[in-house]
Design a protein around this motif. Structure first.
Motif, short mmCIF file in Angstrom:
data_model
loop_
_atom_site.label_atom_id
_atom_site.label_comp_id
_atom_site.label_asym_id
_atom_site.label_seq_id
_atom_site.Cartn_x
_atom_site.Cartn_y
_atom_site.Cartn_z
N ASP A 1 0.84 -1.21 0.00
CA ASP A 1 0.00 0.00 0.00
C ASP A 1 0.87 1.26 0.00
N ILE A 2 1.90 1.26 0.88
CA ILE A 2 2.78 2.42 0.98
C ILE A 2 3.57 2.61 -0.32
N TYR A 3 4.07 1.51 -0.87
CA TYR A 3 4.86 1.63 -2.10
C TYR A 3 4.01 2.19 -3.23
N GLY A 4 2.75 1.74 -3.32
CA GLY A 4 1.88 2.24 -4.38
C GLY A 4 1.76 3.75 -4.35
N ILE A 5 1.69 4.32 -3.15
CA ILE A 5 1.58 5.77 -3.01
C ILE A 5 2.92 6.44 -3.27
N MET A 6 4.00 5.90 -2.67
CA MET A 6 5.31 6.54 -2.78
C MET A 6 5.87 6.47 -4.21
N GLN A 7 5.55 5.41 -4.93
CA GLN A 7 5.99 5.32 -6.32
C GLN A 7 5.38 6.45 -7.14
N HIS B 1 15.70 10.98 -2.20
CA HIS B 1 14.70 11.68 -1.41
C HIS B 1 14.48 10.89 -0.12
N PHE B 2 14.22 11.60 0.96
CA PHE B 2 13.89 10.91 2.21
C PHE B 2 12.56 11.47 2.71
N TRP B 3 11.58 10.57 2.83
CA TRP B 3 10.25 10.96 3.27
C TRP B 3 9.91 10.34 4.63
N VAL B 4 8.99 10.97 5.31
CA VAL B 4 8.41 10.40 6.53
C VAL B 4 6.90 10.33 6.34
N ILE B 5 6.33 9.18 6.62
CA ILE B 5 4.87 8.99 6.54
C ILE B 5 4.34 8.86 7.96
N GLY B 6 3.46 9.77 8.35
CA GLY B 6 2.88 9.73 9.69
C GLY B 6 1.53 9.03 9.67
N LEU B 7 1.29 8.16 10.65
CA LEU B 7 0.05 7.38 10.69
C LEU B 7 -0.73 7.60 11.99
N ILE C 1 6.47 5.72 9.19
CA ILE C 1 7.19 4.87 8.25
C ILE C 1 8.23 5.74 7.56
N LEU C 2 9.46 5.26 7.49
CA LEU C 2 10.52 5.96 6.77
C LEU C 2 10.56 5.46 5.34
N CYS C 3 10.94 6.32 4.43
CA CYS C 3 11.00 5.90 3.02
C CYS C 3 12.04 6.74 2.29
N HIS C 4 12.91 6.09 1.54
CA HIS C 4 13.79 6.84 0.66
C HIS C 4 14.04 6.03 -0.61
N ASN C 5 14.45 6.72 -1.66
CA ASN C 5 14.65 6.07 -2.95
C ASN C 5 16.13 5.87 -3.23
N HIS C 6 16.42 4.87 -4.02
CA HIS C 6 17.76 4.64 -4.56
C HIS C 6 17.69 4.87 -6.06
N PRO C 7 18.20 5.99 -6.55
CA PRO C 7 18.14 6.28 -8.00
C PRO C 7 18.78 5.21 -8.86
N HIS D 1 10.72 0.83 7.18
CA HIS D 1 11.55 1.71 6.35
C HIS D 1 11.57 1.08 4.97
N LEU D 2 11.08 1.82 3.99
CA LEU D 2 11.06 1.33 2.62
C LEU D 2 12.15 1.99 1.80
N ILE D 3 12.86 1.18 1.03
CA ILE D 3 13.75 1.69 -0.01
C ILE D 3 13.05 1.44 -1.32
N ILE D 4 12.86 2.49 -2.12
CA ILE D 4 12.06 2.34 -3.33
C ILE D 4 12.84 2.75 -4.58
N SER D 5 12.38 2.24 -5.70
CA SER D 5 12.84 2.68 -7.01
C SER D 5 11.58 2.89 -7.85
N ASN D 6 11.76 3.23 -9.11
CA ASN D 6 10.59 3.41 -9.98
C ASN D 6 9.80 2.12 -10.17
#
Length: 207
Positions: A18-24, A39-45, A85-91, A122-127
């Protein structure tokens, strides 16, 4: 920067998908140049896992983005988020957590305990994909770390453990004495708080 969400996006989070769908979607909204930076994001719940906010707290380089505890927890405390939830991307697209990723997560977990705002993932995301610290067991592993636990907390923890061990030993001696005097196992269990199995395992010579 607090990222604006539609009511549909303020859904109840059930899992990391669910989180990845939004952060992508948020990552893909960025300018092409910015997509090549971390980018480094914080998601508050809220308590029921509904999203309160998503905040971009850091825009870094191609392989690094700062995440200072004050910045991470500032909006969470203002908006009374109970967990984040912590989230950042790896280009680069490589999703393996770096030692720096693990270290900052370790640190933020401990800060979260102090300010009563739990870090739950903590999510690490890409495209195209993502990695979840929680899903892989890495979050639980980091929660056991004592690297950033304050000294006074460790001292309190050790004292508590020592007291529990001492009390357990006293209880066992009491159980042994009761068994020597012929008291049945069920009564001993009710009197001492031990389980029937624990009482039965203790072998003594009756008087």
């Amino acid at each position: 920067m607090d990222i604006k969400l539609t009511e549909e996006e303020r859904i109840k989070i059930l899992n990391s998908d669910d989180i990845y769908g939004i952060m992508q979607k948020i990552l893909l909204r960025e300018d092409k140049i910015d997509q090549n930076r971390e980018h480094f994001w914080v998601i508050g719940l809220e308590t029921n896992n509904r999203i309160l906010f998503i905040e971009l707290i850091s825009l870094g380089t191609v392989n690094k983005a700062l995440a200072e505890p004050m910045e991470v927890f500032s909006l969470a405390l203002q908006k009374r988020a109970v967990k984040i939830i912590l989230c950042h991307n790896h280009p680069s697209g490589e999703l393996k957590p770096s030692e720096a990723d693990k270290d900052i997560t370790d640190r933020l977990i401990q800060v979260g305990i102090i300010v009563d705002t739990e870090v739950i993932d903590h999510l690490i995301i890409s495209n195209k994909s993502y990695l979840s610290f929680n899903d892989t067991g890495l979050l639980d592993e980091l929660k056991k770390s004592t690297k950033y636990v304050p000294k006074y907390v460790l001292e309190q923890r050790f004292k508590k453990e020592a007291t529990e061990i001492a009390n357990k030993k006293k209880t066992i001696e009491i159980v042994k004495e009761l068994k020597r005097n012929g008291v049945d196992n069920e009564t001993i269990a009710l009197s001492t708080g031990l389980s029937i199995e624990e009482v039965e395992k203790l072998r003594v010579r009756k008087k």
